[in-house]
Write an enzyme that holds these catalytic residues in place. Structure first.
Site, PDB file in Angstrom:
ATOM      1  N   GLY A  90      -0.358   4.383   0.342  1.00 53.67           N
ATOM      2  CA  GLY A  90      -1.115   5.496   0.905  1.00 53.67           C
ATOM      3  C   GLY A  90      -0.264   6.253   1.917  1.00 53.67           C
ATOM      4  O   GLY A  90       0.965   6.152   1.940  1.00 53.67           O
ATOM      5  N   GLU A  99     -18.416  17.307   2.362  1.00 62.62           N
ATOM      6  CA  GLU A  99     -17.571  17.984   1.381  1.00 62.62           C
ATOM      7  C   GLU A  99     -18.109  17.811  -0.034  1.00 62.62           C
ATOM      8  O   GLU A  99     -18.096  18.758  -0.832  1.00 62.62           O
ATOM      9  CB  GLU A  99     -16.143  17.455   1.507  1.00 62.62           C
ATOM     10  CG  GLU A  99     -15.466  17.921   2.786  1.00 62.62           C
ATOM     11  CD  GLU A  99     -14.233  17.108   3.164  1.00 62.62           C
ATOM     12  OE1 GLU A  99     -13.556  17.481   4.134  1.00 62.62           O
ATOM     13  OE2 GLU A  99     -13.961  16.098   2.484  1.00 62.62           O
ATOM     14  N   ALA A 142      -5.893  10.490   7.790  1.00 59.09           N
ATOM     15  CA  ALA A 142      -4.549  10.530   7.236  1.00 59.09           C
ATOM     16  C   ALA A 142      -3.471  10.697   8.313  1.00 59.09           C
ATOM     17  O   ALA A 142      -2.450  10.002   8.273  1.00 59.09           O
ATOM     18  CB  ALA A 142      -4.446  11.640   6.189  1.00 59.09           C
ATOM     19  N   GLY A 154       0.813  -1.203   0.000  1.00 53.87           N
ATOM     20  CA  GLY A 154       0.000   0.000   0.000  1.00 53.87           C
ATOM     21  C   GLY A 154       0.847   1.252   0.000  1.00 53.87           C
ATOM     22  O   GLY A 154       1.758   1.404   0.837  1.00 53.87           O
TER      23      GLY A 154
END
Length: 434
Positions: free
Chosen positions: A11, A169, A313, A9
């Site tokens: 990310g 959002e 995050a 991954g």
């Protein structure tokens, strides 16, 4: 022989782990299904035509160019053979490892209603964002040519399911797209009359925030013309809209942002998992019974004492850095930290231009000051200087002109009733490797 460390991954967590291992005396292998790192917090702005994909994505090889000990593979993991210490790839290859870091993220969950996947858009990848952008822009183009008032109204109706940050959002950016950017672009329709509906099953949106901020966010959305519906569950989604509570809403597009489910790392390892499928990890982010296998980010359920850490995050980045340093210390024969400790720098959600809510270090902010804080934090979280400059220029231009520079329809545009593209939605039914 140098130890081999595999990271699955690219990310926030995977990249942070790789960067923390840059000087380790080990061979690092980073594996991801794509060749780029994606800044997902701004993905909704690609969907809303405010940014282009290149503004929020950077090639993995460019990010890790300084990692002389790192090899990057574009491949897909399909399982883990813990006994043999091998990672199984979808193409049949098996890669041996001494340490394994799983940072595979999460997918959207439809809570058992998998048939809704056929008709709802999700937002996890660049392909997903471009599909949503095409659906939004093409709906206005088709409405311009439609002579049937009912069908025209359907084409100008967009439904967002889920009142978390992503849903809020998305709803805000669609409303601003219709009411400002496209307001004077059409002759036969008035985009400002577009209907944007945000559906949340709970009694309020943004439940991670204090109720007063949640209410402020609702008022900001409503000031943009968004219809906020709370306390009503979605009962059906089809090619022409959805049923919410006892009401039918015909819509050009249904955007799903209502829940996530972790990738199947827990199944791969037959490990204990949380309700969302995230594997429960030890205080050092290792998987119980497997001290050399770690899970970080959305795929991990880390109990911080007052519940599991959220899928944000900063959590993934901090865990990736921690695990990278821990493994580097073990490889070097040094003492390693025993427990990961998360530093909470706050929670934010943006509603639209100069509209946001934030909780930072005990401070509760809303409106322009919260939007400014959100902007600065997200600019700094972007992984490279080029992206920061590009996003800053786009934001400044949009703020002063109300314009959006990524409004092109190129190639794919969904036909009415066509199955939405969900290229970023992974399969989550994989079985553990034999």
């Amino acid at each position: 022989m140098r130890p081999r460390i595999i990271i699955v991954g690219a990310g926030f967590g995977g990249i942070a782990a790789a960067q923390a291992l840059r000087t380790a005396d080990a061979d690092i292998v980073l594996i991801d299904r794509t060749n780029h790192h994606l800044f997902q917090p701004l993905l909704y702005q690609v969907a809303g035509a405010a940014l282009s994909p290149a503004d929020i994505a950077t090639a993995n090889r460019a990010l890790l160019r300084r990692n002389r000990n790192t090899r990057i593979l574009m491949a897909e993991a399909s399982g883990v053979d813990a006994a043999a210490r091998e990672l199984c790839l979808a193409d049949g290859r098996r890669l041996p490892f001494d340490y394994l870091i799983l940072a595979t993220g999460a997918a959207y969950s439809f809570f058992g209603n998998d048939q809704w996947r056929e008709h709802a858009y999700v937002l996890k990848s660049i392909d997903d964002a471009l599909a949503i952008r095409a659906a939004l822009l093409s709906a206005f183009e088709r409405a311009e040519q439609c002579d049937d008032p009912a069908e025209r109204q359907r084409l100008l109706t967009f439904a967002v399911v889920g009142g978390g940050p992503t849903g809020v959002e998305l709803a805000g950016t669609i409303a601003e797209l219709a009411r400002t950017t496209l307001a004077r672009d059409f002759a036969s329709i008035d985009p400002r009359r577009a209907r944007v509906v945000l559906c949340e099953m709970g009694d309020r949106i943004l439940t991670a925030f204090d109720p007063p901020l949640s209410q402020s966010a609702r008022e900001m959305l409503e000031s943009l013309g968004v219809e906020v519906r709370t306390g009503e569950a979605v009962k059906a989604i089809d090619e022409r809209g959805l049923n919410v509570g006892d009401q039918r809403i015909d819509a050009a597009a249904v955007l799903w942002a209502a829940g996530t489910e972790a990738r199947p790392a827990a199944k791969w390892l037959a490990a204990d998992a949380a309700k969302n499928g995230a594997v429960k990890v030890m205080p050092d982010c290792s998987i119980p019974g497997h001290p050399t296998i770690f899970a970080i980010g959305d795929v991990a359920s880390f109990d911080a004492g007052d519940g599991p850490l959220p899928g944000l995050a900063p959590v993934a980045k901090q865990q990736g850095k921690f695990v990278g340093k821990l493994i580097a210390a073990r490889v070097a024969g040094r003492s390693a930290p025993e427990r990961f400790r998360y530093r909470d720098y706050g929670t934010m959600a943006v509603i639209g231009r100069s509209r946001a809510v934030a909780e930072i270090a005990g401070l509760k902010l809303k409106g322009f000051i919260a939007w400014l804080a959100w902007s600065l934090v997200h600019l700094m979280l972007l992984v490279d200087f080029r992206s920061r400059v590009s996003v800053y220029v786009h934001w400044a231009w949009s703020w002063f002109t109300y314009g959006r520079g990524a409004r092109l329809l190129t190639g794919y545009a969904p036909e009415p009733g066509e199955k939405p593209r969900t290229a970023g939605l992974p399969e989550i039914e994989a079985e553990p490797a034999e």
